[in-house]
Design a protein around this motif. Structure first.
Motif, PDB file in Angstrom:
ATOM      1  N   PRO A  67      20.117  52.652  -4.024  1.00 21.01           N
ATOM      2  CA  PRO A  67      18.936  52.826  -3.179  1.00 21.01           C
ATOM      3  C   PRO A  67      18.082  51.554  -3.087  1.00 21.01           C
ATOM      4  O   PRO A  67      17.398  51.324  -2.098  1.00 21.01           O
ATOM      5  CB  PRO A  67      18.161  53.949  -3.859  1.00 21.01           C
ATOM      6  N   PHE A  68      18.128  50.743  -4.135  1.00 26.85           N
ATOM      7  CA  PHE A  68      17.330  49.517  -4.173  1.00 26.85           C
ATOM      8  C   PHE A  68      17.966  48.537  -5.143  1.00 26.85           C
ATOM      9  O   PHE A  68      18.821  48.896  -5.957  1.00 26.85           O
ATOM     10  CB  PHE A  68      15.882  49.819  -4.596  1.00 26.85           C
ATOM     11  N   TRP A  69      17.513  47.294  -5.046  1.00 26.74           N
ATOM     12  CA  TRP A  69      17.887  46.260  -6.011  1.00 26.74           C
ATOM     13  C   TRP A  69      16.589  45.684  -6.553  1.00 26.74           C
ATOM     14  O   TRP A  69      15.651  45.420  -5.806  1.00 26.74           O
ATOM     15  CB  TRP A  69      18.711  45.168  -5.347  1.00 26.74           C
ATOM     16  N   LEU A  70      16.536  45.520  -7.848  1.00 26.96           N
ATOM     17  CA  LEU A  70      15.308  45.061  -8.476  1.00 26.96           C
ATOM     18  C   LEU A  70      15.650  44.090  -9.593  1.00 26.96           C
ATOM     19  O   LEU A  70      16.615  44.295 -10.329  1.00 26.96           O
ATOM     20  CB  LEU A  70      14.549  46.271  -9.037  1.00 26.96           C
ATOM     21  N   GLU A  71      14.857  43.042  -9.686  1.00 29.41           N
ATOM     22  CA  GLU A  71      14.959  42.090 -10.789  1.00 29.41           C
ATOM     23  C   GLU A  71      13.546  41.780 -11.259  1.00 29.41           C
ATOM     24  O   GLU A  71      12.661  41.536 -10.438  1.00 29.41           O
ATOM     25  CB  GLU A  71      15.581  40.772 -10.318  1.00 29.41           C
ATOM     26  N   VAL A  72      13.351  41.795 -12.552  1.00 36.01           N
ATOM     27  CA  VAL A  72      12.067  41.414 -13.115  1.00 36.01           C
ATOM     28  C   VAL A  72      12.316  40.728 -14.457  1.00 36.01           C
ATOM     29  O   VAL A  72      13.223  41.115 -15.199  1.00 36.01           O
ATOM     30  CB  VAL A  72      11.106  42.626 -13.255  1.00 36.01           C
ATOM     31  N   GLU A  73      11.531  39.685 -14.712  1.00 31.11           N
ATOM     32  CA  GLU A  73      11.667  38.953 -15.969  1.00 31.11           C
ATOM     33  C   GLU A  73      10.289  38.699 -16.561  1.00 31.11           C
ATOM     34  O   GLU A  73       9.352  38.336 -15.848  1.00 31.11           O
ATOM     35  CB  GLU A  73      12.364  37.609 -15.741  1.00 31.11           C
ATOM     36  N   TYR A  74      10.199  38.928 -17.853  1.00 29.09           N
ATOM     37  CA  TYR A  74       8.997  38.603 -18.629  1.00 29.09           C
ATOM     38  C   TYR A  74       9.403  37.650 -19.744  1.00 29.09           C
ATOM     39  O   TYR A  74      10.525  37.725 -20.267  1.00 29.09           O
ATOM     40  CB  TYR A  74       8.377  39.857 -19.252  1.00 29.09           C
ATOM     41  N   ALA A  75       8.472  36.777 -20.104  1.00 29.00           N
ATOM     42  CA  ALA A  75       8.712  35.831 -21.193  1.00 29.00           C
ATOM     43  C   ALA A  75       7.452  35.727 -22.038  1.00 29.00           C
ATOM     44  O   ALA A  75       6.334  35.953 -21.544  1.00 29.00           O
ATOM     45  CB  ALA A  75       9.085  34.461 -20.646  1.00 29.00           C
ATOM     46  N   ALA A  76       7.646  35.379 -23.296  1.00 30.69           N
ATOM     47  CA  ALA A  76       6.509  35.184 -24.204  1.00 30.69           C
ATOM     48  C   ALA A  76       6.899  34.210 -25.303  1.00 30.69           C
ATOM     49  O   ALA A  76       8.087  34.057 -25.629  1.00 30.69           O
ATOM     50  CB  ALA A  76       6.066  36.517 -24.820  1.00 30.69           C
ATOM     51  N   GLN A  77       5.890  33.599 -25.866  1.00 26.81           N
ATOM     52  CA  GLN A  77       6.048  32.723 -27.019  1.00 26.81           C
ATOM     53  C   GLN A  77       5.914  33.591 -28.262  1.00 26.81           C
ATOM     54  O   GLN A  77       4.940  34.329 -28.409  1.00 26.81           O
ATOM     55  CB  GLN A  77       4.962  31.641 -26.997  1.00 26.81           C
ATOM     56  N   PHE A  78       6.909  33.534 -29.154  1.00 28.66           N
ATOM     57  CA  PHE A  78       6.900  34.303 -30.399  1.00 28.66           C
ATOM     58  C   PHE A  78       6.807  33.328 -31.567  1.00 28.66           C
ATOM     59  O   PHE A  78       7.475  32.293 -31.570  1.00 28.66           O
ATOM     60  CB  PHE A  78       8.166  35.161 -30.509  1.00 28.66           C
ATOM     61  N   MET A  79       5.974  33.689 -32.560  1.00 31.63           N
ATOM     62  CA  MET A  79       5.750  32.833 -33.717  1.00 31.63           C
ATOM     63  C   MET A  79       5.902  33.643 -35.000  1.00 31.63           C
ATOM     64  O   MET A  79       5.636  34.840 -35.012  1.00 31.63           O
ATOM     65  CB  MET A  79       4.325  32.250 -33.696  1.00 31.63           C
ATOM     66  N   TRP A  80       6.291  32.966 -36.071  1.00 34.39           N
ATOM     67  CA  TRP A  80       6.373  33.592 -37.391  1.00 34.39           C
ATOM     68  C   TRP A  80       5.900  32.582 -38.412  1.00 34.39           C
ATOM     69  O   TRP A  80       5.984  31.374 -38.212  1.00 34.39           O
ATOM     70  CB  TRP A  80       7.789  34.092 -37.685  1.00 34.39           C
ATOM     71  N   GLN A  81       5.356  33.075 -39.525  1.00 35.87           N
ATOM     72  CA  GLN A  81       4.752  32.223 -40.537  1.00 35.87           C
ATOM     73  C   GLN A  81       5.686  31.921 -41.706  1.00 35.87           C
ATOM     74  O   GLN A  81       5.851  30.786 -42.100  1.00 35.87           O
ATOM     75  CB  GLN A  81       3.466  32.863 -41.088  1.00 35.87           C
TER      76      GLN A  81
END
Length: 141
Positions: A67-81
């Motif tokens: 019925p449809f075509w969809l693309e979505v992208e999210y990005a984030a900076q991840f940190m650890w101590q």
């Protein structure tokens, strides 16, 4: 193991209706494909993780009867101590970071489809362990 992250941002989105779709009233089904990418400097305690969801297509191949075509992208900076083993870091960035990003992708899928003449498509709950726990070609780091 502790993981912090900067606010995720949407880096890409595209929604397109299939003009040839014939609605049979049976509701919407969708084929989901996730693509995970990671950018990390050797030895750094931070990384940028991006998660792209393609619905009803894989790479450039589209399902003709979708019925449809969809693309979505999210990005984030991840940190650890703390110091962690490479395996622990990979798990955090592959599993935990993906789970966080799916939480941002889910409402965007609903919003985009609800703005169309089709019924709203709600992304189902995803078992991120099953999806990204094993080494897979299109989800590899």
């Amino acid at each position: 193991m502790s993981l912090a992250f900067a606010e995720p941002i949407m880096t890409y989105n595209r929604f397109e209706l299939n003009p040839n779709f014939k609605n049979d009233g049976q509701g919407l089904s969708a084929e989901l494909h996730f693509h995970h990418t990671l950018n990390r400097l050797e030895g750094a305690k931070e990384a940028t993780v991006a998660l792209r969801l393609q619905i009803n297509q894989k790479q450039d191949e589209r399902l003709e009867d979708a019925p449809f075509w969809l693309e979505v992208e999210y990005a984030a900076q991840f940190m650890w101590q703390e110091d962690m083993t490479p395996k622990e870091i990979e798990q955090l960035l592959r599993i935990n970071a993906s789970a966080v990003l799916i939480g941002y992708i889910r409402p965007m899928v609903s919003i985009m489809t609800s703005s169309s003449p089709l019924p709203t498509y709600n992304l189902p709950f995803i078992n991120v362990n099953d999806l990204f726990g094993a080494q897979k070609a299109d989800t590899s780091l």
